[in-house]
Design a protein around this motif. Structure first.
Motif, PDB file in Angstrom:
ATOM      1  N   GLU A 143      46.421  37.551  55.613  1.00  0.00           N
ATOM      2  CA  GLU A 143      47.428  36.964  54.745  1.00  0.00           C
ATOM      3  C   GLU A 143      48.697  37.812  54.806  1.00  0.00           C
ATOM      4  N   PRO A 144      49.866  37.217  54.657  1.00  0.00           N
ATOM      5  CA  PRO A 144      51.105  38.000  54.716  1.00  0.00           C
ATOM      6  C   PRO A 144      51.140  39.045  53.597  1.00  0.00           C
ATOM      7  N   GLU A 145      51.560  40.258  53.975  1.00  0.00           N
ATOM      8  CA  GLU A 145      51.615  41.340  53.002  1.00  0.00           C
ATOM      9  C   GLU A 145      52.722  41.093  51.987  1.00  0.00           C
ATOM     10  N   LYS A 146      52.389  41.355  50.737  1.00  0.00           N
ATOM     11  CA  LYS A 146      53.372  41.181  49.677  1.00  0.00           C
ATOM     12  C   LYS A 146      54.255  42.441  49.598  1.00  0.00           C
ATOM     13  N   LEU A 147      55.532  42.214  49.379  1.00  0.00           N
ATOM     14  CA  LEU A 147      56.450  43.335  49.230  1.00  0.00           C
ATOM     15  C   LEU A 147      56.154  44.051  47.919  1.00  0.00           C
ATOM     16  N   GLU A 148      56.011  45.363  48.008  1.00  0.00           N
ATOM     17  CA  GLU A 148      55.694  46.141  46.816  1.00  0.00           C
ATOM     18  C   GLU A 148      56.965  46.795  46.270  1.00  0.00           C
ATOM     19  N   TYR A 149      56.992  46.845  44.960  1.00  0.00           N
ATOM     20  CA  TYR A 149      58.106  47.552  44.307  1.00  0.00           C
ATOM     21  C   TYR A 149      57.586  48.902  43.850  1.00  0.00           C
ATOM     22  N   TYR A 150      58.269  49.966  44.276  1.00  0.00           N
ATOM     23  CA  TYR A 150      57.856  51.328  43.925  1.00  0.00           C
ATOM     24  C   TYR A 150      58.818  51.874  42.877  1.00  0.00           C
ATOM     25  N   SER A 151      58.268  52.347  41.789  1.00  0.00           N
ATOM     26  CA  SER A 151      59.099  52.975  40.759  1.00  0.00           C
ATOM     27  C   SER A 151      59.344  54.430  41.135  1.00  0.00           C
ATOM     28  N   PRO A 152      60.374  55.057  40.593  1.00  0.00           N
ATOM     29  CA  PRO A 152      60.640  56.475  40.889  1.00  0.00           C
ATOM     30  C   PRO A 152      59.416  57.339  40.569  1.00  0.00           C
ATOM     31  N   ARG A 153      59.096  58.236  41.504  1.00  0.00           N
ATOM     32  CA  ARG A 153      57.884  59.030  41.320  1.00  0.00           C
ATOM     33  C   ARG A 153      57.897  60.241  42.240  1.00  0.00           C
ATOM     34  N   ASN A 154      57.020  61.210  41.887  1.00  0.00           N
ATOM     35  CA  ASN A 154      56.708  62.339  42.748  1.00  0.00           C
ATOM     36  C   ASN A 154      55.301  62.149  43.294  1.00  0.00           C
ATOM     37  N   LEU A 155      54.958  62.933  44.291  1.00  0.00           N
ATOM     38  CA  LEU A 155      53.585  63.007  44.774  1.00  0.00           C
ATOM     39  C   LEU A 155      53.064  64.393  44.461  1.00  0.00           C
ATOM     40  N   VAL A 156      51.909  64.469  43.775  1.00  0.00           N
ATOM     41  CA  VAL A 156      51.325  65.760  43.406  1.00  0.00           C
ATOM     42  C   VAL A 156      49.903  65.837  43.951  1.00  0.00           C
ATOM     43  N   ALA A 157      49.345  67.039  43.978  1.00  0.00           N
ATOM     44  CA  ALA A 157      47.992  67.241  44.511  1.00  0.00           C
ATOM     45  C   ALA A 157      46.948  66.820  43.477  1.00  0.00           C
ATOM     46  N   LYS A 158      45.931  66.124  43.939  1.00  0.00           N
ATOM     47  CA  LYS A 158      44.866  65.691  43.018  1.00  0.00           C
ATOM     48  C   LYS A 158      43.706  66.686  42.980  1.00  0.00           C
ATOM     49  N   LYS A 159      43.681  67.638  43.938  1.00  0.00           N
ATOM     50  CA  LYS A 159      42.614  68.630  43.945  1.00  0.00           C
ATOM     51  C   LYS A 159      43.060  69.853  44.752  1.00  0.00           C
ATOM     52  N   LYS A 160      42.287  70.890  44.658  1.00  0.00           N
ATOM     53  CA  LYS A 160      42.562  72.120  45.389  1.00  0.00           C
ATOM     54  C   LYS A 160      42.380  71.886  46.887  1.00  0.00           C
ATOM     55  N   ALA A 161      43.321  72.343  47.721  1.00  0.00           N
ATOM     56  CA  ALA A 161      43.245  72.083  49.166  1.00  0.00           C
ATOM     57  C   ALA A 161      44.184  72.997  49.926  1.00  0.00           C
ATOM     58  N   VAL A 162      44.054  72.952  51.270  1.00  0.00           N
ATOM     59  CA  VAL A 162      44.983  73.596  52.192  1.00  0.00           C
ATOM     60  C   VAL A 162      45.651  72.491  52.999  1.00  0.00           C
ATOM     61  N   ILE A 163      46.967  72.473  53.012  1.00  0.00           N
ATOM     62  CA  ILE A 163      47.700  71.412  53.695  1.00  0.00           C
ATOM     63  C   ILE A 163      47.487  71.543  55.210  1.00  0.00           C
ATOM     64  N   VAL A 164      47.110  70.417  55.871  1.00  0.00           N
ATOM     65  CA  VAL A 164      46.920  70.433  57.327  1.00  0.00           C
ATOM     66  C   VAL A 164      47.894  69.501  58.048  1.00  0.00           C
ATOM     67  N   GLN A 165      48.326  68.428  57.385  1.00  0.00           N
ATOM     68  CA  GLN A 165      49.303  67.510  57.996  1.00  0.00           C
ATOM     69  C   GLN A 165      50.104  66.826  56.895  1.00  0.00           C
ATOM     70  N   MET A 166      51.358  66.483  57.231  1.00  0.00           N
ATOM     71  CA  MET A 166      52.228  65.811  56.268  1.00  0.00           C
ATOM     72  C   MET A 166      52.972  64.670  56.955  1.00  0.00           C
ATOM     73  N   PHE A 167      52.957  63.494  56.337  1.00  0.00           N
ATOM     74  CA  PHE A 167      53.728  62.337  56.823  1.00  0.00           C
ATOM     75  C   PHE A 167      54.545  61.813  55.647  1.00  0.00           C
ATOM     76  N   VAL A 168      55.780  62.281  55.528  1.00  0.00           N
ATOM     77  CA  VAL A 168      56.625  61.915  54.397  1.00  0.00           C
ATOM     78  C   VAL A 168      57.547  60.776  54.798  1.00  0.00           C
ATOM     79  N   GLU A 169      57.429  59.642  54.120  1.00  0.00           N
ATOM     80  CA  GLU A 169      58.295  58.486  54.403  1.00  0.00           C
ATOM     81  C   GLU A 169      59.568  58.544  53.587  1.00  0.00           C
ATOM     82  N   GLU A 170      59.457  58.987  52.363  1.00  0.00           N
ATOM     83  CA  GLU A 170      60.628  59.064  51.490  1.00  0.00           C
ATOM     84  C   GLU A 170      60.395  60.168  50.464  1.00  0.00           C
TER      85      GLU A 170
END
Length: 397
Positions: free
Chosen positions: A181-208
């Protein structure tokens, strides 16, 4: 004579005897062992009576010696009915064949309509239905029920999410819902991205958004990963931070696996039974006798029969009884340890997302106690650790 109805199956004739010696004629019949009943007098020199068809040949010789004239008035019984039926056999056979043809045509598949699918998916569905025997000209009670057809189509064809099957008269109607089915356009409200658990960063793909951490950084739950505030201090701009932040996380799980396991398996022996159900009465037509299976499971398929547009209170039922037996599997210590590891991996996969990957594993402790393998294992998982955190005016990083 009692139970005259028994003689009905052999044949009964009604005889009229006339003449001066009718009484003597009846006596002579009795002497010859010819049984008569319902003797009635008609006037002075005539009587009527009933007798068996089998004795009719002997009555003429007795009549000649008694100075009586006999006349057969009525013929009753199964032999005469069969004779009449044979005379009209053409009509009877024709009517029976007509009824059978209409009955078979009413229970045949005459159409398959597929709605909601594109031509390519519709072709795949048609091919799969053909493999299952669901095709025009096939009798309905020789194909699977609608629920089984629906399950098989969903399992075999990846392009469909759901299919509804409805049998209306002699036509199958399929309503298909496809995955693409055709994907619906999503509306994103202003937000940050935070960690949900303890980890070591191995890769990052930042779109915005503005990255707040780097690869190999250790992060804690709630730590900012990607900021939704970009631009300069003088002219900040708030955007919905989007991206995928892969981190190495750690899990520990404990499993217990028995070295001796019992389960049921089908051994291939089965017995098929076929019934015609009329109302609440089931009449067996094939597969008589009781099976000799100690343990078995029964699969039942119930098909309602139709005549033209009406559904009859008659069903064709097929039952398959499959024998099963108990099997006990014993594992060595090494096999039990491997099976415990597999069980632990399955447990971990149920805790993380489908996209997560197992990077490594390490057995912390294992022991065998009372015929069971007890295992404690540590996993290194690569997964997306980012979760959304809404930005409210006045918030600061």
């Amino acid at each position: 004579m009692k139970n005259h109805w028994i003689e009905f199956y052999k044949g009964i004739v009604t005889v009229k005897a006339s003449g001066r010696g009718t009484e003597r004629f009846i006596n002579q019949l009795t002497k010859h062992g010819i049984l008569v009943w319902n003797v009635k007098r008609l006037g002075t020199h005539a009587i009527t009576f009933k007798m068996k068809l089998a004795d009719a040949k002997q009555i003429r010789s007795v009549a000649r010696n008694s100075d009586c004239k006999i006349e057969f008035l009525q013929r009753l019984g199964l032999p005469f009915l069969m004779k009449r039926l044979l005379k009209n056999s053409g009509f009877l056979i024709g009517f029976t064949l007509f009824f059978m043809v209409i009955f078979l045509l009413s229970n045949m598949i005459w159409g398959i309509q597929i709605n909601g699918a594109n031509p390519a998916t519709e072709y795949k569905i048609s091919k799969e239905l053909d493999k299952m025997g669901v095709k025009v000209g096939k009798l309905q009670f020789f194909v699977d029920d609608a629920e089984s057809i629906q399950r098989k189509l969903t399992d075999q064809i990846e392009e469909i999410t759901w299919v509804g099957i409805d049998l209306r008269g002699t036509t199958y109607h399929l309503q298909v819902v496809e995955k693409n089915e055709p994907e619906k356009l999503e509306y994103y409200s202003p937000r940050n991205l935070v960690a949900k658990k303890k980890a070591v960063i191995v890769q990052m793909f930042v779109e915005e958004g503005q990255p707040a951490v780097r690869i190999n950084d250790h992060v804690k739950p709630g730590q900012l990963l990607v900021s939704g505030t970009i631009g300069t201090e003088d002219q900040p701009k708030i955007v919905p931070a989007r991206g995928e932040i892969l981190g190495e996380t750690w899990y520990k799980t404990d499993v217990i696996f028995p070295l001796k396991t019992s389960f049921h398996v089908f051994n291939g022996n089965e017995k098929r039974r076929h019934f015609v159900k009329i109302g609440g009465l089931s009449i067996p037509i094939w597969g008589f006798g009781k099976n000799e299976f100690k343990q078995f499971e029964t699969e039942e398929n119930d098909k309602k029969l139709r005549f033209l547009k009406w559904e009859l209170p008659i069903s064709y039922i097929s039952k398959t009884e499959r024998e099963k037996e108990d099997v006990t599997k014993e594992y060595s210590k090494e096999e039990g340890l491997e099976m415990a590891k597999k069980l632990a991996r399955t447990d971990i996969k149920n805790q993380v997302s489908d996209e997560a990957k197992i990077k490594g594993e390490k057995v912390l402790h294992h022991s065998i106690d009372n015929g069971k393998v007890k295992l404690s294992i540590h996993f290194q998982i690569i997964e997306d650790i980012a979760i959304e955190q809404p930005i409210i005016q006045g918030d600061s990083e």
